[in-house]
Design a protein around this motif. Structure first.
Motif, short mmCIF file in Angstrom:
data_model
loop_
_atom_site.label_atom_id
_atom_site.label_comp_id
_atom_site.label_asym_id
_atom_site.label_seq_id
_atom_site.Cartn_x
_atom_site.Cartn_y
_atom_site.Cartn_z
N ASP A 98 1.26 17.48 0.97
CA ASP A 98 1.95 16.95 2.14
C ASP A 98 1.13 16.97 3.43
O ASP A 98 1.58 16.46 4.45
CB ASP A 98 3.24 17.75 2.40
CG ASP A 98 4.18 17.68 1.21
OD1 ASP A 98 4.33 16.58 0.64
OD2 ASP A 98 4.76 18.72 0.86
N GLY A 99 -0.06 17.58 3.40
CA GLY A 99 -0.81 17.66 4.64
C GLY A 99 -2.07 18.48 4.53
O GLY A 99 -2.83 18.34 3.56
N VAL A 141 -1.70 11.81 12.29
CA VAL A 141 -3.01 11.41 11.79
C VAL A 141 -4.04 12.48 12.13
O VAL A 141 -4.05 13.02 13.25
CB VAL A 141 -3.46 10.06 12.41
CG1 VAL A 141 -4.81 9.63 11.83
CG2 VAL A 141 -2.41 8.98 12.17
N VAL A 142 -4.93 12.76 11.18
CA VAL A 142 -6.09 13.59 11.43
C VAL A 142 -7.33 12.74 11.20
O VAL A 142 -7.48 12.12 10.14
CB VAL A 142 -6.14 14.83 10.51
CG1 VAL A 142 -7.47 15.58 10.68
CG2 VAL A 142 -4.98 15.76 10.81
N VAL A 171 0.83 16.15 7.30
CA VAL A 171 0.01 15.06 7.85
C VAL A 171 0.19 13.84 6.97
O VAL A 171 0.13 13.93 5.74
CB VAL A 171 -1.49 15.47 7.90
CG1 VAL A 171 -2.37 14.27 8.20
CG2 VAL A 171 -1.71 16.56 8.93
N GLY A 172 0.40 12.70 7.62
CA GLY A 172 0.62 11.48 6.85
C GLY A 172 -0.65 10.72 6.51
O GLY A 172 -0.74 10.07 5.47
N GLY A 194 -0.59 11.69 0.89
CA GLY A 194 -0.58 10.81 2.05
C GLY A 194 -1.65 9.73 1.95
O GLY A 194 -2.26 9.53 0.91
N GLN A 195 -1.86 9.06 3.05
CA GLN A 195 -2.86 7.99 3.11
C GLN A 195 -4.22 8.57 3.48
O GLN A 195 -4.34 9.29 4.46
CB GLN A 195 -2.45 6.94 4.13
CG GLN A 195 -3.40 5.76 4.25
CD GLN A 195 -2.99 4.79 5.33
OE1 GLN A 195 -2.25 5.16 6.25
NE2 GLN A 195 -3.47 3.56 5.25
#
Length: 348
Positions: free
Chosen positions: A262-263, A168-169, A274-275, A149-150
């Protein structure tokens, strides 16, 4: 060609500008200020768009120039940038932007300062005021290299719009983490991850802004640097950010155990896609131009006492808790600059 100056100040942010403003009072006729960016202002122009100071305008001034407007309001990022640029225009100093310093070394009882474009300057005294926000710190956590992810630091966050509809985290427990999470919660499913619960501190206890109390009690300027370095991070809030977290369902969770492609895997073992992960995890002091000068320890941190380097003729301004609670703030850098300049002047 070599140029000489009484005093060279590295950095044209709040610390460097305060140092340049006070230099003549301490016998340095006119400071030469070298700044790598194309304009003055230090890190302020690069902070996220919605940043708001936690100190009122009346407690956010540099030496000799009051922060304009209502003294009880909390200035925005752009107001601070405008203030710093107006402050710089008033200075009797030679400020050179787009000038990246690559090396600062002692030579024959003075200092040789070299820049990226090949210029060389000498001075009896140098103040390193490049601040604590040059090197964003992102902790290494298990799985970070696998995460697809980003991942970005808060230093690269500007506005919530690009994250609309995403998961988002935000990692961190300080003011920036809370402000960013509160903003993101309007447009994205957001969680705040930190190693300890948020330490909320009332912005206006007993009807007075906390900075009034800090000034009144003398705590703001007390020489408690070693003690303050161990104080847990806290978040100043007049209620708006706590309400925002509640309103938008932003949960504070214990820091995740690892990242996956993926997260994240939370501390309780639950795995969640999580993205985006935004790291509001602070900065590390870095002075690469001082490598080989004898003033840095093995970890690259400056050897100093209250901003006075262990090598003669060199000082620092803009280090968090350098001498007091208010060091590295708009209201505090002037005091630290005066202290450092006074000592450098005596040693000439």
């Amino acid at each position: 060609m070599e140029h000489h100056a009484d005093l060279i100040v590295l950095g044209a942010g709040q610390s460097g500008l305060a140092t340049a403003a006070l230099a003549p009072r301490h016998g340095f006729a006119r400071a030469l200020v070298l700044e790598s960016a194309d304009q003055v202002g230090g890190s302020w122009p690069r902070y996220y768009d919605s940043l708001t100071l936690f100190s009122p305008a009346r407690y956010s001034s540099l030496p000799g120039m009051r922060f304009p407007g209502d003294g009880d309001r909390y200035p925005t990022r752009d107001e601070v940038v405008d203030y710093l640029r107006a402050y710089a225009r008033r200075l009797d100093a030679d400020i050179r932007t787009s000038t990246t310093v690559t090396s600062v070394q002692p030579r024959d009882g003075a200092w040789m300062v070299c820049t990226e474009d090949g210029a060389e300057f000498t001075a009896r005294a140098v103040v390193a005021a490049t601040g604590a926000f040059r090197s964003p710190y992102t902790p290494v956590v298990p799985g970070c290299e696998e995460f697809a992810g980003q991942s970005l630091h808060a230093a690269d966050y500007r506005t919530s719009e690009p994250f609309t509809g995403r998961r988002v985290v935000v990692v961190g427990g300080g003011n920036s983490a809370v402000q960013i999470a509160a903003e993101l919660g309007v447009v994205a499913e957001t969680t705040l991850a930190s190693r300890r619960p948020i330490g909320w501190v009332k912005q206006r206890p007993l009807g007075r802004d906390i900075h009034w109390w800090l000034r009144r009690t003398g705590f703001d300027i007390a020489p408690l640097s070693r003690m303050l370095e161990r104080v847990p991070v806290s978040v100043l809030d007049d209620g708006r950010y706590r309400r925002a977290l509640d309103t938008h369902g932003i949960e504070r969770r214990e820091m995740f155990a690892r990242l996956t492609p993926d997260g994240v895997v939370w501390a309780d073992g639950a795995e969640e896609p999580v993205g985006t992960v935004i790291w509001a995890t602070g900065y590390r002091l870095t002075y690469p131009y001082l490598n080989g000068s004898g003033v840095l320890d093995t970890d690259g941190r400056p050897r100093h006492h209250g901003g006075i380097a262990t090598v003669p003729g060199l000082g620092f301004v803009g280090i968090e808790f350098q001498r007091s609670f208010s060091s590295n703030t708009l209201r505090g850098v002037g005091r630290d600059a005066a202290h450092v300049l006074s000592r450098l002047s005596r040693s000439r």
